[in-house]
Scaffold this motif. Structure first.
Motif, PDB file in Angstrom:
ATOM      1  N   GLY B  37     -11.001   8.065 -13.798  1.00 57.22           N
ATOM      2  CA  GLY B  37      -9.723   7.881 -13.134  1.00 57.22           C
ATOM      3  C   GLY B  37      -9.977   7.604 -11.662  1.00 57.22           C
ATOM      4  O   GLY B  37     -10.897   8.162 -11.075  1.00 57.22           O
ATOM      5  N   SER B  38      -9.169   6.746 -11.062  1.00 56.55           N
ATOM      6  CA  SER B  38      -9.358   6.486  -9.638  1.00 56.55           C
ATOM      7  C   SER B  38      -8.019   6.140  -9.018  1.00 56.55           C
ATOM      8  O   SER B  38      -7.093   5.707  -9.708  1.00 56.55           O
ATOM      9  CB  SER B  38     -10.348   5.349  -9.426  1.00 56.55           C
ATOM     10  OG  SER B  38      -9.873   4.191 -10.050  1.00 56.55           O
ATOM     11  N   ALA B  39      -7.912   6.351  -7.741  1.00 56.28           N
ATOM     12  CA  ALA B  39      -6.672   6.037  -7.048  1.00 56.28           C
ATOM     13  C   ALA B  39      -6.971   5.746  -5.590  1.00 56.28           C
ATOM     14  O   ALA B  39      -7.964   6.218  -5.035  1.00 56.28           O
ATOM     15  CB  ALA B  39      -5.686   7.195  -7.149  1.00 56.28           C
ATOM     16  N   TYR B  40      -6.104   4.956  -4.994  1.00 63.27           N
ATOM     17  CA  TYR B  40      -6.211   4.628  -3.576  1.00 63.27           C
ATOM     18  C   TYR B  40      -4.872   4.970  -2.945  1.00 63.27           C
ATOM     19  O   TYR B  40      -3.829   4.695  -3.533  1.00 63.27           O
ATOM     20  CB  TYR B  40      -6.522   3.144  -3.424  1.00 63.27           C
ATOM     21  CG  TYR B  40      -6.415   2.623  -2.018  1.00 63.27           C
ATOM     22  CD1 TYR B  40      -7.380   2.934  -1.079  1.00 63.27           C
ATOM     23  CD2 TYR B  40      -5.351   1.812  -1.634  1.00 63.27           C
ATOM     24  CE1 TYR B  40      -7.291   2.454   0.213  1.00 63.27           C
ATOM     25  CE2 TYR B  40      -5.254   1.333  -0.341  1.00 63.27           C
ATOM     26  CZ  TYR B  40      -6.226   1.654   0.578  1.00 63.27           C
ATOM     27  OH  TYR B  40      -6.133   1.182   1.860  1.00 63.27           O
ATOM     28  N   LEU B  41      -4.910   5.600  -1.800  1.00 64.14           N
ATOM     29  CA  LEU B  41      -3.655   6.009  -1.177  1.00 64.14           C
ATOM     30  C   LEU B  41      -3.723   5.769   0.330  1.00 64.14           C
ATOM     31  O   LEU B  41      -4.712   6.106   0.976  1.00 64.14           O
ATOM     32  CB  LEU B  41      -3.391   7.487  -1.468  1.00 64.14           C
ATOM     33  CG  LEU B  41      -2.052   8.035  -0.995  1.00 64.14           C
ATOM     34  CD1 LEU B  41      -1.319   8.708  -2.133  1.00 64.14           C
ATOM     35  CD2 LEU B  41      -2.222   9.033   0.127  1.00 64.14           C
ATOM     36  N   GLU B  42      -2.683   5.142   0.846  1.00 64.24           N
ATOM     37  CA  GLU B  42      -2.554   4.953   2.285  1.00 64.24           C
ATOM     38  C   GLU B  42      -1.375   5.778   2.762  1.00 64.24           C
ATOM     39  O   GLU B  42      -0.288   5.683   2.200  1.00 64.24           O
ATOM     40  CB  GLU B  42      -2.219   3.497   2.608  1.00 64.24           C
ATOM     41  CG  GLU B  42      -3.369   2.563   2.635  1.00 64.24           C
ATOM     42  CD  GLU B  42      -2.920   1.154   3.027  1.00 64.24           C
ATOM     43  OE1 GLU B  42      -3.581   0.224   2.601  1.00 64.24           O
ATOM     44  OE2 GLU B  42      -1.899   1.015   3.728  1.00 64.24           O
ATOM     45  N   GLN B  43      -1.596   6.583   3.767  1.00 60.02           N
ATOM     46  CA  GLN B  43      -0.495   7.343   4.351  1.00 60.02           C
ATOM     47  C   GLN B  43      -0.499   6.967   5.829  1.00 60.02           C
ATOM     48  O   GLN B  43      -1.333   7.450   6.586  1.00 60.02           O
ATOM     49  CB  GLN B  43      -0.734   8.825   4.144  1.00 60.02           C
ATOM     50  CG  GLN B  43       0.493   9.678   4.337  1.00 60.02           C
ATOM     51  CD  GLN B  43       0.352  11.047   3.682  1.00 60.02           C
ATOM     52  OE1 GLN B  43      -0.560  11.273   2.898  1.00 60.02           O
ATOM     53  NE2 GLN B  43       1.228  11.960   4.023  1.00 60.02           N
ATOM     54  N   GLY B  44       0.359   6.055   6.211  1.00 58.15           N
ATOM     55  CA  GLY B  44       0.259   5.503   7.548  1.00 58.15           C
ATOM     56  C   GLY B  44      -1.060   4.771   7.674  1.00 58.15           C
ATOM     57  O   GLY B  44      -1.391   3.938   6.840  1.00 58.15           O
ATOM     58  N   ASN B  45      -1.843   5.116   8.682  1.00 54.94           N
ATOM     59  CA  ASN B  45      -3.144   4.480   8.864  1.00 54.94           C
ATOM     60  C   ASN B  45      -4.274   5.258   8.224  1.00 54.94           C
ATOM     61  O   ASN B  45      -5.428   4.889   8.389  1.00 54.94           O
ATOM     62  CB  ASN B  45      -3.437   4.293  10.355  1.00 54.94           C
ATOM     63  CG  ASN B  45      -2.877   2.996  10.864  1.00 54.94           C
ATOM     64  OD1 ASN B  45      -2.784   2.026  10.116  1.00 54.94           O
ATOM     65  ND2 ASN B  45      -2.472   2.978  12.123  1.00 54.94           N
ATOM     66  N   THR B  46      -3.971   6.353   7.567  1.00 54.91           N
ATOM     67  CA  THR B  46      -5.006   7.106   6.865  1.00 54.91           C
ATOM     68  C   THR B  46      -5.177   6.503   5.478  1.00 54.91           C
ATOM     69  O   THR B  46      -4.202   6.346   4.749  1.00 54.91           O
ATOM     70  CB  THR B  46      -4.596   8.582   6.757  1.00 54.91           C
ATOM     71  OG1 THR B  46      -4.391   9.079   8.074  1.00 54.91           O
ATOM     72  CG2 THR B  46      -5.663   9.396   6.088  1.00 54.91           C
ATOM     73  N   LYS B  47      -6.416   6.160   5.160  1.00 52.68           N
ATOM     74  CA  LYS B  47      -6.672   5.503   3.880  1.00 52.68           C
ATOM     75  C   LYS B  47      -7.727   6.277   3.110  1.00 52.68           C
ATOM     76  O   LYS B  47      -8.781   6.586   3.663  1.00 52.68           O
ATOM     77  CB  LYS B  47      -7.159   4.068   4.105  1.00 52.68           C
ATOM     78  CG  LYS B  47      -6.129   3.221   4.811  1.00 52.68           C
ATOM     79  CD  LYS B  47      -6.630   1.834   5.104  1.00 52.68           C
ATOM     80  CE  LYS B  47      -5.546   1.074   5.854  1.00 52.68           C
ATOM     81  NZ  LYS B  47      -5.994  -0.244   6.254  1.00 52.68           N
ATOM     82  N   VAL B  48      -7.430   6.574   1.870  1.00 51.02           N
ATOM     83  CA  VAL B  48      -8.286   7.460   1.091  1.00 51.02           C
ATOM     84  C   VAL B  48      -8.486   6.893  -0.318  1.00 51.02           C
ATOM     85  O   VAL B  48      -7.557   6.353  -0.905  1.00 51.02           O
ATOM     86  CB  VAL B  48      -7.633   8.860   0.991  1.00 51.02           C
ATOM     87  CG1 VAL B  48      -8.474   9.783   0.157  1.00 51.02           C
ATOM     88  CG2 VAL B  48      -7.417   9.454   2.351  1.00 51.02           C
ATOM     89  N   LEU B  49      -9.697   7.028  -0.812  1.00 53.78           N
ATOM     90  CA  LEU B  49     -10.003   6.675  -2.200  1.00 53.78           C
ATOM     91  C   LEU B  49     -10.383   7.939  -2.942  1.00 53.78           C
ATOM     92  O   LEU B  49     -11.081   8.792  -2.386  1.00 53.78           O
ATOM     93  CB  LEU B  49     -11.210   5.746  -2.250  1.00 53.78           C
ATOM     94  CG  LEU B  49     -11.009   4.253  -2.152  1.00 53.78           C
ATOM     95  CD1 LEU B  49     -12.363   3.592  -2.044  1.00 53.78           C
ATOM     96  CD2 LEU B  49     -10.269   3.727  -3.348  1.00 53.78           C
ATOM     97  N   ALA B  50      -9.959   8.061  -4.185  1.00 48.55           N
ATOM     98  CA  ALA B  50     -10.376   9.212  -4.974  1.00 48.55           C
ATOM     99  C   ALA B  50     -10.846   8.736  -6.340  1.00 48.55           C
ATOM    100  O   ALA B  50     -10.298   7.784  -6.886  1.00 48.55           O
ATOM    101  CB  ALA B  50      -9.217  10.188  -5.143  1.00 48.55           C
ATOM    102  N   ALA B  51     -11.883   9.386  -6.847  1.00 51.60           N
ATOM    103  CA  ALA B  51     -12.395   9.056  -8.171  1.00 51.60           C
ATOM    104  C   ALA B  51     -12.597  10.339  -8.953  1.00 51.60           C
ATOM    105  O   ALA B  51     -12.985  11.353  -8.382  1.00 51.60           O
ATOM    106  CB  ALA B  51     -13.706   8.295  -8.065  1.00 51.60           C
TER     107      ALA B  51
END
Lengths: 309, 250
Positions: B37-51
């Motif tokens: 499973g993986s996801a990408y999330l942007e919260q404003g200028n904070t960018k995060v990937l999770a696997a």
């Protein structure tokens, strides 16, 4: 490759495919897989690029810092490569698990960029003997789907093409120390000349033939692979027509071999030539794509996708 | 009284948001093919990937008969911050963040379903602009859903701070980097908004206990708002009906 298990018969299938010049995904031996490239994806970096080559995902960020040049090369800047294998790619990279692979790739890149004909470090000089720019090229490997080296070199070149270095507004001399004032305006900056930056091409020997751009499955079938670093051609990276038309030959800046097997000198030479040809066409395609993106950027037509696509 | 200038006289924050406004969240599930499973999330200028990898058989030393072992790693790309970081992981801050991630996510996962197994959750911060931990929890929740791991509820994290406006306390939702750097209190809450319980609460700097409730309730409101956004993203993703993973297996 982690978590990849191939049976003997699957390996034979791949090998026969390579012999007939028709690989398991329908490519010929000299074809690359489709690539997606986007520059300027990380706003905290001076330059950045993200490249996705089929399943291989690379993110490169370039950061700049002011440093003191090396005493033996007072008129040159410095460049440093750092590779981080993210655990997102495979759980084996957790903690310090990816460090060996990371250092082998960063050493390879460092060697490929070492030559002055590959990347002119003099353009990073600010004040001879006192101050220079140091480029930190941070490579983040997010997913491994084979052919890491080629993807890394393409992404690095794209990120360097995208890098902006601020102009120096004023320099104050105070005794022996130099105090620099940099321009705050992000557009008051220069671009780097990266046309000649090298690209790496991996040639994977499967059976008796060499293939470019091996997938993870193909990599596990091969006993040895050869990596050649070939300098790029400046004319693909500029729109100015008047640049001297003399086509610069791709020059080898580094050659490395990976794997437990061995090759005959004749095969080696053929493979190197094949690599140089592949690098030339890769370089041309990369140059065109980057120029097109820059053109779109100037016209504000570019959409930023990042990972949301 | 920290940061009286965090709010303008018009009641707007440094980046133009209202006190109860989140930064814009954009997210996508199933960005990679290799992880489960993986996801990408942007919260404003904070960018995060999770696997997420797993559940798979646990390493012998970690194996537990009570439930699944949740293994988290939080790392930050070297180019993610304004100043270059030397190490992406292994420093004190990342280790602390890994532990906090584990705490928040273990509360959400139905751990009792998978004894002797292990779930690996890897969070990679590509760009840090405040609230990277919160974005990491939110992205990890999406990645867990993408991996099909049974959850009790969405785990959502949100931060809150405090400012003063006309002598009145005004809690600020979803603190950005500039507000963090201004030195006010930052209260980070990871909650399961569905059940209303708090999985993790962390506070830096000092805050008078009289104001604790307002700040906490603002943070909880943020968690509930984020849950709605995440839920919509999950439903949209499922309605679309495929991920990159599926394309490859076809």
């Amino acid at each position: 490759m982690a978590g990849l298990l191939l049976s003997e018969t699957e390996k034979v299938f791949i090998l026969h495919g390579v012999q007939d010049d028709y690989r398991s995904d329908g490519r010929s031996n000299i074809d690359y897989r489709p690539m997606e490239l986007e520059t300027d994806v990380v706003s905290h970096a001076s330059g950045s690029a993200r490249l996705r080559l089929a399943n291989t995902d690379i993110l490169v960020g370039v950061k700049t810092e002011i440093d003191v040049p090396k005493p033996d090369k007072p008129d040159s800047g410095r460049i440093e490569f750092f590779v981080d294998c993210s655990a997102n790619a495979t759980p084996e990279f957790e903690g310090r698990g990816g460090e060996q692979l990371a250092s082998s790739i960063s050493n390879l890149m460092q060697r490929a960029y070492h030559s002055s004909q590959a990347f002119n470090l003099k353009q990073l000089c600010i004040f001879e003997g006192k101050q220079c720019w140091k480029l930190y090229i941070d490579i983040l490997i997010l997913e491994c789907g084979g052919n890491l080296c080629d993807a890394v070199s393409l992404a690095v070149k794209a990120a360097l093409f995208n890098t902006r270095i601020p102009f120096v507004k004023a320099a104050l001399m105070d005794g022996g120390n130099v105090d620099l004032q940099l321009s705050d305006d992000p557009y008051d900056s220069k671009l780097l000349d990266v046309g000649s930056a090298p690209l790496l091409v991996t040639l994977c020997k499967i059976g008796e033939n060499c293939v470019v751009d091996p997938s993870a499955e193909e990599e596990s079938c091969s006993v040895i692979s050869l990596i050649v670093g070939v300098t790029g051609n400046r004319q693909y990276y500029t729109q100015e027509e008047e640049t001297d038309k003399k086509t610069m030959e791709g020059k080898c800046t580094t050659i490395a071999m990976h794997g437990p097997g061995s090759v005959a000198p004749k095969t080696l030479k053929e493979a190197i030539n094949q690599g140089i040809i592949a690098a030339k066409s890769l370089d041309e395609a990369l140059g065109q794509a980057l120029l097109r993106e820059r053109q779109e950027n100037i016209g504000f037509k570019k959409h930023s996708y990042g990972f949301l696509k | 009284m920290p940061g009286p200038d965090l709010l303008s006289s018009q009641g707007l924050r440094l980046d133009g948001r209202r006190p109860n406004e989140l930064r814009r969240i954009k997210c996508k599930l199933g960005v990679f093919t290799q992880p489960d499973g993986s996801a990408y999330l942007e919260q404003g200028n904070t960018k995060v990937l999770a696997a997420v990898y797993g559940p798979h058989q646990a390493a012998k030393s970690k194996s537990s008969t009570d439930g699944v072992v949740v293994n988290c790693q939080y790392s930050t790309a070297t180019f993610s911050t304004g100043e270059r970081k030397n190490r992406p992981r292994g420093d004190r801050k990342s280790q602390e963040m890994s532990m906090h991630l584990r705490q928040a996510l273990t509360a959400a996962i139905k751990t009792e379903l998978y004894p002797r197994s292990q779930i690996d959750i890897y969070v990679e911060v590509l760009q840090a602009d405040g609230g990277a931990y919160c974005a990491g929890v939110n992205a990890a929740t999406l990645a867990l859903i993408d991996a099909g791991i049974p959850l009790r509820a969405y785990a959502c994290a949100c931060s809150a701070s405090m400012a003063w406006r006309a002598g009145q306390p005004e809690p600020l939702l979803d603190v950005g980097h500039v507000e963090e750097a201004a030195g006010g209190v930052v209260l980070t809450v990871a909650a399961l908004p569905n059940t209303g319980s708090i999985a993790l609460l962390e506070m830096s700097h000092r805050l008078h206990m009289d104001y604790f409730d307002v700040v906490l309730s603002r943070a909880m409101q943020g968690c509930r708002d984020i849950e709605i956004i995440l839920d919509r993203a999950v439903r949209d993703h499922l309605a679309e009906g495929w991920t990159k993973q599926d394309i490859v297996t076809i």
